[in-house]
Structure formats: C-alpha cells, structure tokens
Design an enzyme around this catalytic site. Structure first.
Site, PDB file in Angstrom:
ATOM      1  N   HIS A 181      -3.378  -3.501  -5.884  1.00 38.06           N
ATOM      2  CA  HIS A 181      -3.640  -2.989  -4.544  1.00 38.06           C
ATOM      3  C   HIS A 181      -5.105  -3.152  -4.172  1.00 38.06           C
ATOM      4  CE1 HIS A 181      -3.826   0.661  -1.649  1.00 38.06           C
ATOM      5  NE2 HIS A 181      -3.494  -0.424  -0.993  1.00 38.06           N
TER       6      HIS A 181
ATOM      7  N   ASN B 241      -4.960   6.496  -1.691  1.00 41.16           N
ATOM      8  CA  ASN B 241      -4.329   6.887  -0.425  1.00 41.16           C
ATOM      9  C   ASN B 241      -3.680   8.261  -0.524  1.00 41.16           C
ATOM     10  OD1 ASN B 241      -5.189   4.621   0.826  1.00 41.16           O
ATOM     11  ND2 ASN B 241      -3.260   3.500   0.668  1.00 41.16           N
TER      12      ASN B 241
ATOM     13  N   GLU C 201      -6.599  -1.109  -7.260  1.00 40.33           N
ATOM     14  CA  GLU C 201      -5.718  -0.265  -8.068  1.00 40.33           C
ATOM     15  C   GLU C 201      -4.704  -1.187  -8.747  1.00 40.33           C
ATOM     16  OE1 GLU C 201      -5.439   4.044  -5.827  1.00 40.33           O
ATOM     17  OE2 GLU C 201      -4.301   2.410  -4.942  1.00 40.33           O
TER      18      GLU C 201
ATOM     19  N   SER D 154       0.823  -1.209   0.000  1.00 39.72           N
ATOM     20  CA  SER D 154       0.000   0.000   0.000  1.00 39.72           C
ATOM     21  C   SER D 154       0.855   1.256   0.000  1.00 39.72           C
ATOM     22  CB  SER D 154      -0.961  -0.001   1.192  1.00 39.72           C
ATOM     23  OG  SER D 154      -0.326  -0.434   2.346  1.00 39.72           O
TER      24      SER D 154
HETATM   25  N1  LIG Z   1      -4.158  -4.310   6.081  1.00 35.83           N
HETATM   26  C1  LIG Z   1      -4.567  -3.422   5.197  1.00 35.83           C
HETATM   27  O1  LIG Z   1      -5.506  -2.660   5.398  1.00 35.83           O
HETATM   28  C2  LIG Z   1      -3.869  -3.363   3.857  1.00 35.83           C
HETATM   29  C3  LIG Z   1      -4.534  -2.782   2.764  1.00 35.83           C
HETATM   30  C4  LIG Z   1      -3.910  -2.783   1.522  1.00 35.83           C
HETATM   31  C5  LIG Z   1      -2.640  -3.332   1.373  1.00 35.83           C
HETATM   32  N2  LIG Z   1      -2.021  -3.867   2.458  1.00 35.83           N
HETATM   33  C6  LIG Z   1      -0.691  -4.449   2.236  1.00 35.83           C
HETATM   34  O2  LIG Z   1      -0.819  -5.867   2.195  1.00 35.83           O
HETATM   35  C7  LIG Z   1       0.362  -6.498   2.701  1.00 35.83           C
HETATM   36  C8  LIG Z   1      -0.018  -7.443   3.831  1.00 35.83           C
HETATM   37  O3  LIG Z   1      -0.702  -6.721   4.813  1.00 35.83           O
HETATM   38  P1  LIG Z   1      -1.551  -7.464   5.951  1.00 35.83           P
HETATM   39  O4  LIG Z   1      -2.313  -6.401   6.638  1.00 35.83           O
HETATM   40  O5  LIG Z   1      -2.291  -8.603   5.337  1.00 35.83           O
HETATM   41  O6  LIG Z   1      -0.402  -8.015   6.890  1.00 35.83           O
HETATM   42  P2  LIG Z   1      -0.481  -9.190   7.974  1.00 35.83           P
HETATM   43  O7  LIG Z   1       0.553  -8.860   8.963  1.00 35.83           O
HETATM   44  O8  LIG Z   1      -1.869  -9.399   8.424  1.00 35.83           O
HETATM   45  O9  LIG Z   1      -0.058 -10.482   7.146  1.00 35.83           O
HETATM   46  C9  LIG Z   1       1.226 -10.681   6.620  1.00 35.83           C
HETATM   47  C10 LIG Z   1       1.452 -12.169   6.540  1.00 35.83           C
HETATM   48  O10 LIG Z   1       2.627 -12.400   5.771  1.00 35.83           O
HETATM   49  C11 LIG Z   1       3.298 -13.501   6.347  1.00 35.83           C
HETATM   50  N3  LIG Z   1       4.683 -13.497   5.857  1.00 35.83           N
HETATM   51  C12 LIG Z   1       5.711 -12.750   6.298  1.00 35.83           C
HETATM   52  N4  LIG Z   1       6.821 -13.052   5.573  1.00 35.83           N
HETATM   53  C13 LIG Z   1       6.458 -13.994   4.682  1.00 35.83           C
HETATM   54  C14 LIG Z   1       7.134 -14.707   3.669  1.00 35.83           C
HETATM   55  N5  LIG Z   1       8.415 -14.515   3.428  1.00 35.83           N
HETATM   56  N6  LIG Z   1       6.441 -15.590   2.926  1.00 35.83           N
HETATM   57  C15 LIG Z   1       5.128 -15.807   3.156  1.00 35.83           C
HETATM   58  N7  LIG Z   1       4.462 -15.185   4.130  1.00 35.83           N
HETATM   59  C16 LIG Z   1       5.100 -14.277   4.865  1.00 35.83           C
HETATM   60  C17 LIG Z   1       3.130 -13.313   7.819  1.00 35.83           C
HETATM   61  O11 LIG Z   1       3.328 -14.538   8.502  1.00 35.83           O
HETATM   62  C18 LIG Z   1       1.700 -12.841   7.888  1.00 35.83           C
HETATM   63  O12 LIG Z   1       0.805 -13.925   8.039  1.00 35.83           O
HETATM   64  C19 LIG Z   1       1.262  -5.348   3.109  1.00 35.83           C
HETATM   65  O13 LIG Z   1       2.137  -5.062   2.032  1.00 35.83           O
HETATM   66  C20 LIG Z   1       0.315  -4.177   3.340  1.00 35.83           C
HETATM   67  O14 LIG Z   1       0.910  -2.937   3.146  1.00 35.83           O
HETATM   68  C21 LIG Z   1      -2.611  -3.908   3.683  1.00 35.83           C
END
Ligand SMILES: NC(=O)c1ccc[n+]([C@@H]2O[C@H](COP(=O)([O-])OP(=O)(O)OC[C@H]3O[C@@H](n4cnc5c(N)ncnc54)[C@H](O)[C@@H]3O)[C@@H](O)[C@H]2O)c1
Length: 717
Positions: free
Chosen positions: A455, A505, A467, A434
């Site tokens: 995204h 964003n 996106e 993001s």
């Molecule tokens: N949460 C939101 O609102 C949101 C919205 C849009 C985009 N994002 C983006 O999405 C991505 C994930 O966010 P999230 O909120 O789901 O995070 P999260 O912390 O809930 O989940 C991340 C997961 O990735 C796993 N992980 C870490 N390293 C890894 C690897 N090498 N291989 C496989 N799995 C691995 C972790 O164990 C965890 O389960 C980020 O880049 C974030 O910026 C988040």
C-alpha cells in the site's frame, strides 16, 4: 583492536603521518568517546613529532566518518553531563587544528556531523566524487546543533550564508556542491584520490609545509556586503526562514543560529566554543531531541529489517516490475521504481492512461534535469526503463506485479487471476488497495502464497511510507521480497496485518471524522486546521488533508470502517451531504473545504457553511479541545489496533508509519511516543469528558485504553 591506526608514509624524501579510521567490527566509523580518546592520544604524539604533514582518511569502503555516537548523546540527561562529554570533543578538535604541521582530510563516503567537524579542523580537504560522498552537519535534524566547533568553523570556511544553509537545514551535500561552496578544496575520482592527495602533499611540503587557516573571502560586492554590513539582514532572513519551516516547534536550528550570530567573526576561540557548548547542552537534554533521535532509530531499524522474523529468509531481487493500472497510483509507482533502476512494464486497458503515466514520469525527470540533479544521459536512461502495454506481452519475465486498478473487489480478483496466468509460477502479485481485504482478494490468486498487499501513499514520489500487508496465506519469502523492493524504491516499509484501513488509514479516519464533527458543532475550518498545524505541528490540518485525499474517497472509506466497527464508528452527517456535490470532491475538483487553483490551496470556501446548513461558525471550543479530540481519537483506536488486533507488532511501527505516512510531527516522536508523554490516564480522562459533554459515544475510551490507563502502562518502557 584500535579504531584509528597511526602509520607513516614517505612522500619524496619526507615522512608524513597517516591516521586511518577503521572502527573494528562496524560498517561505519563513529566518533564515540573511546574513539575520541584514541584520537587525542595520537594527537598528543603528533604535537611534538617532526612529521611534515598529517593525512586523515578512512579504511571503510565509501564511509569517512558518519558522525558522533548518537546513542551516547541519547543517554545524556543533564546539562552537566552534556558539558562534560562534549567539551572534551571540542578540545580534541582544537588540538587537531593546532597541530604544528598542516593536516589534510581525504573524504570518500559519508562525512557527517562530528566527521564534518573533524575535516573543518584540518587545513586541507579533498573529496572523492563518488555518489556516497555526502558532507554536512545534520545535527539540527536530531534536535541538537554541531557541538565540536562546527558552528564556529563552518562559517569561517564557507562564509556566513552557505554555513547557515548547511547548518540550519541539516542537509548533507554531495562532493560537487561541497566544492562549490568551498567546503572542500578539490574533488577527484575515487580511484585517483590517494595519488592526487600525494601530489598535493608534495606541493605543500615543497612550499614550506605551511599551516593554512582558511578564511572565506567573499567575491563580488553583494557577497561582501552580505558578509559585512548586511549580515544582520542575513541573520533575520535566516530566522524568518527557520520559523516558517518549523512553525517554532524545533528549537535547535534557532539555537544554532544564535550561536553563529554571537560567535561570527569572534577571535577568542575559547569564548566562541563555550557559547556553542552552552547552546548544545540546552538542546541535547530536551524531549524534542530525544524524540528526534527516537525517529532516527526507527528509520535505522528498517534498514536492518527484512520484513520477516526468520533471518534465513531473504527476499528475491525484483529486476522487472509489472504495474497494472496507469492511473494516479500506477503512474507514480512506475516512476519511483524506474527512478531506482527497476525495469517497469505498465499495463492499462486504456492507451490514454498509459500515455499519461509516461508523461507523469517524463515531467518529473525533466524537473530534476532542470535542477541539474540528473543529466541528459540519466534522463534518457530512466525513461527507457518504462514501457507500456494494453495486453500482457512481456509479463512472463516479470518478477513482481503491483496491481493499482479500480477499487472493486470483483474486478480486482478477476484481473489478479488473469495476471497470475500470464506470469511465471514463482512470480509475485501485490495489491495497492487502500480499503479492500487482502485476504479476500487472495482468493483470486491460484497460488496465494505469492500474493500480498503493497500500500503506497499519494503522491507516490513524495510519501515515504509503504504498508506491506501480510495476508494469511502470504509466504515469508513473498513478504521479504516486497519489503526489499520497497526499500529499493527508497521507501520505508512497515509490515501490517490485514484489517479495515490496515494501520494508517484506520488511525486517521477517526481523526478526520472528528474534524467533521467539530465543524458541525460550530468550529470554523480555518481555526481547526490552524490549531493542528501551528500548535500541534501537523504538516496540514484535517480539512486540508481530507481535500487532498478526496472527499468522496473519505466517505467511501469511512463507510467501510463503519461497517467493520458499527459499535464505535459514526459517520458525520455533513460528510454524507458533502459527497452529494460532485463538484466538491476536494483538491482534484479544485473545490473542497478550500478553494484550489490548479491544485494550489487558496482560502476556505465560505459558501460551504451554508451548503451544509451550518450558519456562521461560532468557534465554541478551545484549540486544546479540537486537538485532543482528534489526536486522542487516534490513540484510542491505536490501542485496539496494537493491543487487541495486533495489526503491527510494536509501537515502533505505529510511530514510524504515522510519521512517514501522515507527517505526524517527528519532534513528538510519533503517536505512541506522544501518548506516553501525556499519559494513558490523562487521555482516558479527557476522552471520558469529551464523550459525555459532547454526547459522543465514538469518543468513549476503548477497553484497551482503559486497561492501559489503569495499569499506568506506557507504550515504551
Ligand atoms: N489515489 C490514492 O490516493 C490512492 C492511495 C492508495 C491506494 N490507492 C489505491 O490504488 C488503486 C488505484 O487508484 P488510483 O487512484 O490510481 O485510480 P485511477 O482511477 O487513477 O487509476 C486506475 C487505472 O486503472 C485502469 N484500469 C482499470 N481496469 C483495469 C484493468 N483491468 N487492467 C489494467 N488497468 C485497468 C484505469 O484505466 C485507470 O487508468 C485503487 O485500488 C486505490 O484504492 C489509491
């Protein structure tokens, strides 16, 4: 070529007339003015004919009649024009209703708006159980109401309560639901439709070919009371429901309600029709209706787009999807993809995370099964599409992988390189980042033409926007594939260029930051949020929004934004203070600006004012100032994103993205449509005033806004 063909058919010894809708050169049938004229000419002939019955059907696969021609409605600007255009339609539906012989509609596919009003004017209605069959009156979604007699005939056919449900929400019903409320008489398999209709026609003719004016008969004491002496209660409850759902911003459902209230049970059809027409004319010329039609066109535009300008380039089908990271986003993405029939392989480093993602999907499908949206077989089938792993087994057969791991550039680059080595050379990887640069991240991929951003917004199963971030090296085919996948997942894709915050964003951050400044200047959280929700029409105020995003995430992204644009982005000091309290990270910790109980929003946490050293709110500013500072800050940034950085190509994408990604009020037509309605000069003047009165450099009109104001330029001409 004709849009409606009149043929005859022998049923036993009797001859019936068949009207087949088949608009030449179009995928769907529409009731445009020329089509209505043709219908009128056919009905004139049938009026004096000796056919025993008239059957109405469509030759289009899985489409009956999609509705009136929306472009014609959009063009109508005066009430007189509306009355002239729509009264003709009412008369034609009356002619159909008044034909001397019984009429039957055979519905296979979409039957919406005018199409539904047409079948309501028939004596008998049979629908196919095909999933494409969707029947209803969605007019209120476009800021108008059923104008060809739908407000009058629907309650007569299905009863008051069901008619209100159908008309006020503007939702389409599947065949099963339509049968349940009595909108259709029978539902049969699509292959059996014609044969079954013929049998019914034979019976009706044998029975004397009588006309039938179906009038709903309430069954049971409660239904009888609700249709009769308690109908006043039904109307006032319905009004309450509409006001609660629309906060009074959408006049069309209220106008429809008024028509139904005035005409329900009225025997004078002409009078009832004139009431409907007058209300229709009132609504059709409003800016709200024109804006909602604009939004409708934006969504239609995406259906036709491929995400790239070269029409020869087609996306590749994604049958097998990989998801890296089984967290909040990865779990959501896996659910949505499998729900649409894509085979999904989820890889996390933790078995626990994988188990949670599976549970997330299972719980959501279980809810759908409980509501009878899917059956047990479908539940099992969907579940079987999601598998999990902690290694890369199975990744050789994957067409596209969505990376949704921790938000860290170095880790992401490393994991992307590892993943690319485990996948086919022509497979695609997309990142769900993001806040990080897609261009920089593409250095992790050995073949960056197969890399892009995708995204999603949280919660993935609810938020429609995706996106699609086009990196400098992403190939057209990659973008077209990602765009197609997003559509397959039921999402609205918008292609954006890489840049801090991408589009949504980037525009939202100044808006959220402004709310924090308002708070630090003495405004209360409730008053600001209320102004945005009740007066402006946002689905939630900026403080509730920050709570749902996570206060830590807001600060993190604001910092990235500040680094990118140090001259115009200011970090509200109180956000940095807030970030220090790890118990107050928003909804996820059950405490933010509001208190939460298991994710359910409660009251504002009043202790936050002391925690931030703010004292009691004095609410020094008007609602107007609160709203204008936040919304105009978005417009200001939008001018730069669009005119200077070309993050998206046109205002269409801005409006669609803001509506689908943030819930920006659709009745305002989107951010740029709203900006046009107030004018660039007014926005510039107000921003000048606020930036000097509140000593806020960040609110200074941007060079591109100043340019627009001096040229009196509109986003839409
Ligand atoms: N949460 C939101 O609102 C949101 C919205 C849009 C985009 N994002 C983006 O999405 C991505 C994930 O966010 P999230 O909120 O789901 O995070 P999260 O912390 O809930 O989940 C991340 C997961 O990735 C796993 N992980 C870490 N390293 C890894 C690897 N090498 N291989 C496989 N799995 C691995 C972790 O164990 C965890 O389960 C980020 O880049 C974030 O910026 C988040």
């Amino acid at each position: 070529m004709a849009a409606i063909n009149l043929t005859t058919q022998k049923i036993g010894a009797n001859e019936i007339a068949v009207l087949t809708f088949d608009l030449p050169g179009e995928k769907v049938n529409k009731l445009s003015s020329p089509v209505m004229k043709e219908l009128q000419a056919h009905l004139e002939k049938l009026k004096t004919s000796s056919y025993k019955m008239v059957l109405i059907k469509s030759a289009k696969p899985r489409i009956f009649i999609a509705g009136a021609d929306i472009e014609e409605i959009r063009q109508l600007t005066t009430k007189d024009q509306v009355v002239a255009a729509v009264s003709g339609g009412q008369s034609i539906m009356n002619m159909l209703e008044d034909l001397p012989m019984p009429t039957m509609a055979l519905v296979n596919g979409a039957c919406a708006g005018g199409g539904c009003e047409l079948i309501l004017s028939c004596d008998y209605r049979i629908a196919s159980e095909d999933s494409s069959t969707r029947i209803g009156l969605p007019e209120t979604q476009l800021g108008i109401l059923p104008g060809f007699g739908g407000c009058i005939r629907m309650p007569r056919v299905v009863g008051l309560q069901a008619a209100l449900d159908v008309i006020l929400a503007g939702k389409l019903l599947n065949a099963k639901k339509a049968l349940k409320i009595g909108l259709v008489d029978y539902v049969v398999h699509p292959n059996l439709l014609e044969g079954f209709a013929n049998q019914q026609i034979e019976k009706i003719i044998a029975d004397g070919a009588k006309k039938r004016r179906k009038v709903f008969k309430p069954r049971g004491l409660v239904a009888k009371l609700l249709e009769g002496v308690l109908s006043g209660v039904v109307f006032s409850k319905a009004k309450e429901g509409v006001l609660k759902a629309t906060k009074g911003h959408y006049p069309a459902p209220l106008a429809a309600l008024d028509v139904i209230k005035k005409t329900y049970g009225m025997s004078d059809r002409a009078k009832a029709m004139s009431i409907e027409l007058a209300h229709f004319a009132e609504c059709a010329v409003t800016d709200i209706s024109k804006n909602l039609i604009h939004v409708f066109y934006l969504t239609e535009m995406v259906k036709k787009q491929t995400g790239v300008s070269d029409s020869n380039i087609k996306g590749k089908p994604v049958k097998h999807l990989g998801v890296l990271g089984a967290g909040t986003m990865g779990g959501g993405i896996a659910y949505v993809a499998a729900d649409k029939g894509v085979d999904v392989r989820v890889k996390d480093i933790s078995h626990d995370a994988n188990a949670k993602a599976l549970k997330h999907a299972r719980d959501l499908w279980a809810k759908l099964m409980k509501k009878k949206v899917i059956d047990n077989y479908q539940f099992t089938q969907k579940m079987s599409l999601v598998s999990t792993t902690v290694d890369f087994s199975g990744f050789k057969s994957i067409d596209l992988t969505v990376e949704a791991i921790v938000e860290n550039m170095d880790i992401k680059k490393k994991v992307i390189a590892q993943t690319a080595a485990e996948m086919r050379n022509d497979a695609i990887i997309v990142t769900n980042t993001s806040s990080l640069s897609v261009n920089e991240m593409s250095a992790g991929h050995p073949r960056p033409q197969y890399f892009a951003g995708m995204h999603f917004f949280s919660p993935v199963h609810k938020m429609p926007l995706v996106e699609v971030i086009r990196g400098e090296k992403s190939s057209d085919e990659t973008i077209a594939t990602v765009f197609e996948l997003a559509k397959k997942m039921g999402k609205m894709p918008v292609v954006v260029k890489d840049g801090p915050g991408f589009l949504v964003n980037r525009l939202l951050l100044p808006y959220m930051a402004e709310a924090a400044f308002l708070l630090s200047e003495g405004m209360s959280i409730e008053k600001v949020d209320r102004a945005y929700v009740h007066q402006f029409g946002m689905p939630m105020g900026p403080f509730e929004l920050m709570d749902s995003v996570g206060l830590d995430v807001c600060v993190k992204v604001l910092n990235i934004f500040k680094k990118a644009y140090p001259d115009r982005v200011e970090m509200p000091a109180l956000m940095e203070k807030l970030e220090k309290n790890k118990n107050r990270m928003g909804q996820k910790t059950n405490l933010g600006f509001y208190k939460y109980n298991d994710g359910r929003k409660g009251e504002v946490d009043q202790s936050i004012y002391t925690e931030l050293g703010l004292g009691n709110p004095t609410n020094p500013y008007s609602d107007q100032e609160c709203i204008e500072r936040g919304v105009f800050a978005m417009v200001n940034e939008c001018c730069l994103a669009l005119d200077q950085d070309r993050i998206v190509e046109t205002p269409n994408e801005v409006d669609l993205a803001m509506i689908m990604g943030t819930g920006f009020p659709p009745f305002r037509g989107g951010l740029t449509k709203y900006a046009d309605s107030v004018g660039a000069n007014y926005i510039k003047t107000q921003l000048d005033k606020y930036s000097s009165e509140r000593k806020a450099n960040r609110l200074k009109p941007s060079s591109k806004l100043v340019e627009r104001a001096s040229k009196k330029a509109k986003f839409y001409n």
